[in-house]
Scaffold this motif. Structure first.
Motif, PDB file in Angstrom:
ATOM      1  N   ALA A   1       0.827  -1.212   0.000  1.00 28.26           N
ATOM      2  CA  ALA A   1       0.000   0.000   0.000  1.00 28.26           C
ATOM      3  C   ALA A   1       0.862   1.264   0.000  1.00 28.26           C
ATOM      4  CB  ALA A   1      -0.899  -0.033   1.237  1.00 28.26           C
ATOM      5  N   SER A   2       1.772   1.340   0.947  1.00 26.79           N
ATOM      6  CA  SER A   2       2.529   2.562   1.132  1.00 26.79           C
ATOM      7  C   SER A   2       3.560   2.764   0.024  1.00 26.79           C
ATOM      8  CB  SER A   2       3.219   2.480   2.501  1.00 26.79           C
ATOM      9  OG  SER A   2       3.595   3.723   2.925  1.00 26.79           O
ATOM     10  N   GLY A   3       4.247   1.693  -0.351  1.00 24.39           N
ATOM     11  CA  GLY A   3       5.281   1.805  -1.381  1.00 24.39           C
ATOM     12  C   GLY A   3       4.713   2.225  -2.722  1.00 24.39           C
TER      13      GLY A   3
ATOM     14  N   PHE B   1      10.905  -2.152  -5.698  1.00 24.81           N
ATOM     15  CA  PHE B   1      11.337  -3.544  -5.577  1.00 24.81           C
ATOM     16  C   PHE B   1      10.362  -4.278  -4.661  1.00 24.81           C
ATOM     17  CE2 PHE B   1      15.150  -1.103  -6.486  1.00 24.81           C
ATOM     18  CZ  PHE B   1      15.701  -1.822  -7.522  1.00 24.81           C
ATOM     19  N   GLU B   2       9.729  -5.295  -5.188  1.00 24.48           N
ATOM     20  CA  GLU B   2       8.783  -6.074  -4.390  1.00 24.48           C
ATOM     21  C   GLU B   2       9.285  -7.510  -4.291  1.00 24.48           C
ATOM     22  OE1 GLU B   2       6.086  -5.954  -2.382  1.00 24.48           O
ATOM     23  OE2 GLU B   2       6.162  -8.143  -2.403  1.00 24.48           O
ATOM     24  N   ALA B   3       9.345  -8.015  -3.051  1.00 21.19           N
ATOM     25  CA  ALA B   3       9.914  -9.349  -2.826  1.00 21.19           C
ATOM     26  C   ALA B   3       9.089 -10.451  -3.508  1.00 21.19           C
ATOM     27  CB  ALA B   3       9.993  -9.617  -1.323  1.00 21.19           C
ATOM     28  N   SER B   4       7.784 -10.339  -3.439  1.00 24.47           N
ATOM     29  CA  SER B   4       6.955 -11.437  -3.958  1.00 24.47           C
ATOM     30  C   SER B   4       6.614 -11.192  -5.430  1.00 24.47           C
ATOM     31  CB  SER B   4       5.684 -11.559  -3.132  1.00 24.47           C
ATOM     32  OG  SER B   4       4.869 -10.450  -3.387  1.00 24.47           O
TER      33      SER B   4
ATOM     34  N   PRO C   1      13.449  -9.489  -3.932  1.00 22.10           N
ATOM     35  CA  PRO C   1      13.655  -9.170  -2.517  1.00 22.10           C
ATOM     36  C   PRO C   1      14.958  -8.401  -2.290  1.00 22.10           C
ATOM     37  CG  PRO C   1      13.969 -11.526  -2.920  1.00 22.10           C
ATOM     38  CD  PRO C   1      13.503 -10.931  -4.203  1.00 22.10           C
ATOM     39  N   VAL C   2      14.864  -7.315  -1.559  1.00 23.21           N
ATOM     40  CA  VAL C   2      16.064  -6.557  -1.207  1.00 23.21           C
ATOM     41  C   VAL C   2      16.654  -7.220   0.035  1.00 23.21           C
ATOM     42  CG1 VAL C   2      16.946  -4.307  -0.483  1.00 23.21           C
ATOM     43  CG2 VAL C   2      15.138  -4.450  -2.217  1.00 23.21           C
ATOM     44  N   GLN C   3      17.923  -7.618  -0.081  1.00 19.62           N
ATOM     45  CA  GLN C   3      18.525  -8.396   1.019  1.00 19.62           C
ATOM     46  C   GLN C   3      19.402  -7.552   1.927  1.00 19.62           C
ATOM     47  OE1 GLN C   3      20.255 -11.380  -1.612  1.00 19.62           O
ATOM     48  NE2 GLN C   3      18.773 -12.867  -0.847  1.00 19.62           N
TER      49      GLN C   3
ATOM     50  N   GLY D   1       4.460   3.672   6.473  1.00 18.55           N
ATOM     51  CA  GLY D   1       3.522   2.555   6.640  1.00 18.55           C
ATOM     52  C   GLY D   1       3.768   1.744   7.898  1.00 18.55           C
ATOM     53  N   GLU D   2       3.429   0.485   7.799  1.00 19.70           N
ATOM     54  CA  GLU D   2       3.433  -0.390   8.971  1.00 19.70           C
ATOM     55  C   GLU D   2       4.833  -0.687   9.514  1.00 19.70           C
ATOM     56  OE1 GLU D   2       0.607  -3.593   8.357  1.00 19.70           O
ATOM     57  OE2 GLU D   2       1.336  -4.559  10.176  1.00 19.70           O
ATOM     58  N   LEU D   3       5.860  -0.382   8.750  1.00 21.06           N
ATOM     59  CA  LEU D   3       7.241  -0.546   9.241  1.00 21.06           C
ATOM     60  C   LEU D   3       7.490   0.345  10.465  1.00 21.06           C
ATOM     61  CD1 LEU D   3      10.289  -1.313   8.948  1.00 21.06           C
ATOM     62  CD2 LEU D   3      10.443   0.451   7.199  1.00 21.06           C
TER      63      LEU D   3
ATOM     64  N   ASN E   1      -5.368   2.079   9.318  1.00 18.62           N
ATOM     65  CA  ASN E   1      -4.013   1.635   8.961  1.00 18.62           C
ATOM     66  C   ASN E   1      -3.683   2.012   7.522  1.00 18.62           C
ATOM     67  OD1 ASN E   1      -2.849   0.435  11.370  1.00 18.62           O
ATOM     68  ND2 ASN E   1      -4.686  -0.838  11.300  1.00 18.62           N
ATOM     69  N   PHE E   2      -4.636   1.854   6.632  1.00 16.68           N
ATOM     70  CA  PHE E   2      -4.372   2.298   5.258  1.00 16.68           C
ATOM     71  C   PHE E   2      -4.192   3.815   5.214  1.00 16.68           C
ATOM     72  CE2 PHE E   2      -6.316  -1.677   3.199  1.00 16.68           C
ATOM     73  CZ  PHE E   2      -5.065  -2.173   2.888  1.00 16.68           C
ATOM     74  N   GLN E   3      -5.004   4.547   5.969  1.00 17.17           N
ATOM     75  CA  GLN E   3      -4.857   6.010   5.913  1.00 17.17           C
ATOM     76  C   GLN E   3      -3.445   6.422   6.317  1.00 17.17           C
ATOM     77  OE1 GLN E   3      -6.931   8.284   4.504  1.00 17.17           O
ATOM     78  NE2 GLN E   3      -5.113   9.551   4.751  1.00 17.17           N
TER      79      GLN E   3
HETATM   80  C1  LIG Z   1      -6.117  -9.638   6.208  1.00 17.64           C
HETATM   81  C2  LIG Z   1      -5.852  -8.169   6.437  1.00 17.64           C
HETATM   82  C3  LIG Z   1      -6.863  -7.269   6.167  1.00 17.64           C
HETATM   83  C4  LIG Z   1      -6.637  -5.905   6.389  1.00 17.64           C
HETATM   84  N1  LIG Z   1      -7.654  -5.035   6.105  1.00 17.64           N
HETATM   85  C5  LIG Z   1      -7.435  -3.709   6.300  1.00 17.64           C
HETATM   86  C6  LIG Z   1      -8.445  -2.764   5.950  1.00 17.64           C
HETATM   87  O1  LIG Z   1      -9.495  -3.109   5.390  1.00 17.64           O
HETATM   88  N2  LIG Z   1      -8.207  -1.446   6.200  1.00 17.64           N
HETATM   89  C7  LIG Z   1      -7.013  -1.010   6.761  1.00 17.64           C
HETATM   90  O2  LIG Z   1      -6.849   0.203   6.976  1.00 17.64           O
HETATM   91  N3  LIG Z   1      -6.036  -1.886   7.047  1.00 17.64           N
HETATM   92  C8  LIG Z   1      -6.205  -3.206   6.822  1.00 17.64           C
HETATM   93  N4  LIG Z   1      -5.199  -4.070   7.116  1.00 17.64           N
HETATM   94  C9  LIG Z   1      -3.872  -3.530   7.498  1.00 17.64           C
HETATM   95  C10 LIG Z   1      -3.171  -3.001   6.216  1.00 17.64           C
HETATM   96  O3  LIG Z   1      -3.228  -4.000   5.224  1.00 17.64           O
HETATM   97  C11 LIG Z   1      -1.715  -2.615   6.485  1.00 17.64           C
HETATM   98  O4  LIG Z   1      -1.677  -1.698   7.554  1.00 17.64           O
HETATM   99  C12 LIG Z   1      -1.093  -1.963   5.235  1.00 17.64           C
HETATM  100  O5  LIG Z   1      -1.092  -2.874   4.151  1.00 17.64           O
HETATM  101  C13 LIG Z   1       0.334  -1.495   5.514  1.00 17.64           C
HETATM  102  O6  LIG Z   1       0.886  -1.010   4.305  1.00 17.64           O
HETATM  103  P1  LIG Z   1       2.455  -1.122   4.054  1.00 17.64           P
HETATM  104  O7  LIG Z   1       2.702  -0.644   2.670  1.00 17.64           O
HETATM  105  O8  LIG Z   1       3.181  -0.483   5.159  1.00 17.64           O
HETATM  106  O9  LIG Z   1       2.775  -2.682   4.144  1.00 17.64           O
HETATM  107  P2  LIG Z   1       2.297  -3.862   3.183  1.00 17.64           P
HETATM  108  O10 LIG Z   1       1.024  -3.507   2.511  1.00 17.64           O
HETATM  109  O11 LIG Z   1       2.358  -5.085   4.011  1.00 17.64           O
HETATM  110  O12 LIG Z   1       3.415  -3.913   2.055  1.00 17.64           O
HETATM  111  C14 LIG Z   1       4.760  -4.250   2.330  1.00 17.64           C
HETATM  112  C15 LIG Z   1       5.344  -4.891   1.089  1.00 17.64           C
HETATM  113  O13 LIG Z   1       6.754  -4.981   1.217  1.00 17.64           O
HETATM  114  C16 LIG Z   1       7.187  -6.189   0.665  1.00 17.64           C
HETATM  115  N5  LIG Z   1       8.513  -6.487   1.221  1.00 17.64           N
HETATM  116  C17 LIG Z   1       8.809  -6.777   2.518  1.00 17.64           C
HETATM  117  N6  LIG Z   1      10.129  -6.957   2.649  1.00 17.64           N
HETATM  118  C18 LIG Z   1      10.681  -6.742   1.432  1.00 17.64           C
HETATM  119  C19 LIG Z   1      12.014  -6.786   0.919  1.00 17.64           C
HETATM  120  N7  LIG Z   1      13.055  -7.082   1.707  1.00 17.64           N
HETATM  121  N8  LIG Z   1      12.230  -6.515  -0.393  1.00 17.64           N
HETATM  122  C20 LIG Z   1      11.187  -6.217  -1.208  1.00 17.64           C
HETATM  123  N9  LIG Z   1       9.906  -6.186  -0.796  1.00 17.64           N
HETATM  124  C21 LIG Z   1       9.665  -6.436   0.519  1.00 17.64           C
HETATM  125  C22 LIG Z   1       6.100  -7.161   1.060  1.00 17.64           C
HETATM  126  O14 LIG Z   1       6.114  -8.318   0.241  1.00 17.64           O
HETATM  127  C23 LIG Z   1       4.845  -6.314   0.866  1.00 17.64           C
HETATM  128  O15 LIG Z   1       4.325  -6.428  -0.440  1.00 17.64           O
HETATM  129  C24 LIG Z   1      -5.388  -5.449   6.890  1.00 17.64           C
HETATM  130  C25 LIG Z   1      -4.374  -6.369   7.150  1.00 17.64           C
HETATM  131  C26 LIG Z   1      -4.596  -7.715   6.923  1.00 17.64           C
HETATM  132  C27 LIG Z   1      -3.482  -8.681   7.195  1.00 17.64           C
END
Ligand SMILES: Cc1cc2nc3c(=O)[nH]c(=O)nc-3n(C[C@H](O)[C@H](O)[C@H](O)COP(=O)(O)OP(=O)(O)OC[C@H]3O[C@@H](n4cnc5c(N)ncnc54)[C@H](O)[C@@H]3O)c2cc1C
Length: 415
Positions: A15-17, A40-43, A142-144, A384-386, A397-399
């Motif tokens: 989401a955040s990236g 860069f996305e790991a998956s 994946p970034v290592q 984001g969630e980091l 959390n998305f906001q």
């Molecule tokens: C089942 C579920 C339902 C949810 N529903 C909601 C909702 O409806 N509303 C809401 O506000 N929140 C919801 N959340 C929480 C929300 O999904 C997270 O807070 C949000 O996705 C965080 O965004 P992010 O970009 O920080 O992390 P993520 O969306 O988790 O993205 C991180 C990305 O980084 C990648 N990554 C990690 N390490 C590496 C690496 N070393 N190299 C390359 N890539 C890497 C991962 O593969 C992943 O794709 C939900 C969570 C879950 C588990």
């Protein structure tokens, strides 16, 4: 800024990236700046959590446009998010999607979803936008390792030669490798604990009543050697114990303390809401006085269900056939105590619809909240969630993911 090429690496295609990549590329395009954004996305798949979020509907944000009230939904990050939300908040999210043809609707509890009720709408919108702006996306990458050199940030991506970038955004969510990368650049990770969970409770008051809900209950949580927590709101009995909005909020606020004590705690519940014991006593007394000849089993206490009321009477050892006028003082005391403060033993936690958020992450003292730039490593941004920020369930959390991504992108392109 001269028009030399600036390279931005974004680690994490969640989401955040992805939102940050889009914002950075858009800013660069609108200002005719020479910026190259690579994600860069790991998956093999981008935006995995967006896809499954909100039961496949994606609860993108929350219908709360007042910043102070909005920040109160973040057990961690409440103070720090006040200033970022002045710049990009739920109203901006809704507007951003609207400008791209995606209408967002609000439900009665404030949660906001695309009108299509499909998270794919959000994903399609992002991917179309990223493509049209020329964002380079590397999946299965994946970034290592990361490091800072005088020439810029060095990234080691599995199976590839080291690469250099001028700016780096870590948006790796709650991945362990992401925490390792942040540590490699000097950051501290605070105590990690799951947030948003339901409570396991076995108690005669709850047995066989899964699905019974209470529009407003008051919960008081006592965790040995830790501080106490309280919440008022809707509550739900499940097969395992208790869930519902008030309980999920409680789990978020008490996430670390509950983990430390291995999810053992005492929960006191007032099934009728935020009432004093004397108020419960008074209204129960009045009910009995109004129908002295009725069986107590038929003297219903709104909004309790008949089944719950009968179970409560059994638990208090008061026969349902006893006339209301014949209840002893002891009967009254037991019933009022059970209505006002049933004491339940919490013995564990369960998942809430697979939704799970990590509490803990990069220490907020190490982040500038104007830009989401590291105070420790110049040119590094974290979103984001980091970060050690998490919201209660409802789109918060998305906001935070959108807001942090937005401000980080501006800084990475303009500073
Ligand atoms: C089942 C579920 C339902 C949810 N529903 C909601 C909702 O409806 N509303 C809401 O506000 N929140 C919801 N959340 C929480 C929300 O999904 C997270 O807070 C949000 O996705 C965080 O965004 P992010 O970009 O920080 O992390 P993520 O969306 O988790 O993205 C991180 C990305 O980084 C990648 N990554 C990690 N390490 C590496 C690496 N070393 N190299 C390359 N890539 C890497 C991962 O593969 C992943 O794709 C939900 C969570 C879950 C588990």
């Amino acid at each position: 800024m001269s028009n030399e090429l600036r390279t931005i690496a974004i680690v994490g295609g969640g989401a955040s990236g992805i939102f940050s990549a889009i914002r950075a590329a858009r800013l660069a395009k609108d200002s005719a700046l020479n910026v190259k954004v690579t994600v860069f996305e790991a998956s093999s798949q981008l935006l995995k959590k967006v896809k499954i979020s909100g039961g496949g509907r994606c609860n993108v944000t929350h219908n709360q446009y007042e910043v102070r009230a909005l920040t109160q939904s973040y057990p961690r990050g409440e103070r720090e998010l006040r200033s970022p939300f002045q710049k990009f908040q739920p109203q901006d999210t809704v507007e951003w999607f609207k400008q791209r043809g995606v209408t967002i609707k609000a439900e009665s509890d404030g949660r906001m979803f695309p009108v299509t009720d499909s998270s794919q709408t959000i994903i399609d919108c992002f991917l179309t936008e990223a493509k049209s702006l020329g964002v380079q996306i590397e999946t299965s990458s994946p970034v290592q390792e990361v490091g800072k050199t005088p020439a810029g940030f060095q990234l080691i991506v599995k199976g590839q030669a080291p690469m250099l970038f001028d700016r780096l955004l870590l948006a790796t969510g709650s991945s362990q490798v992401g925490y390792k990368l942040a540590r490699q650049l000097g950051h501290t990770i605070t105590e990690l604990a799951p947030s948003l969970f339901t409570f396991k409770i076995q108690h005669p008051l709850l047995s066989d009543l899964a699905g019974t809900s209470f529009p407003s209950a008051k919960l008081k949580l006592k965790i040995a050697d830790e501080k106490d927590f309280e919440q008022v709101g809707p509550l739900l009995i499940t097969h395992w114990g208790l869930s519902g909005p008030a309980l999920l909020k409680l789990s978020a606020w008490a996430a670390r303390e509950m983990k430390r004590q291995n999810y053992q705690a005492k929960l006191s519940v007032c099934w009728l809401g935020d009432l004093k014991e004397e108020e419960v006593r008074g209204s129960f007394w009045a009910k009995c006085e109004a129908a002295p000849k009725s069986n107590i089993g038929n003297v219903l206490i709104e909004p309790l269900t008949r089944r719950f009321w009968h179970q409560l009477l059994d638990y208090c050892e008061v026969p349902q056939a006893k006339k209301a006028s014949e209840l002893s003082k002891k009967d009254h005391n037991r019933i009022v105590a059970a209505l006002h403060h049933s004491e339940l033993q919490v013995t564990g936690k369960s998942r809430f619809k697979e939704e799970f958020v990590e509490c803990g992450g990069v220490d907020l003292k190490e982040i500038s909240f104007k830009t989401f730039q590291s105070k420790i490593c110049e040119g590094l941004h974290l979103t984001g969630e980091l970060l050690d920020v998490d919201g209660i369930t409802g789109g918060f959390n998305f906001q935070h993911a959108w807001t942090s991504a937005w401000l980080a992108a501006e800084s990475m392109v303009q500073d």
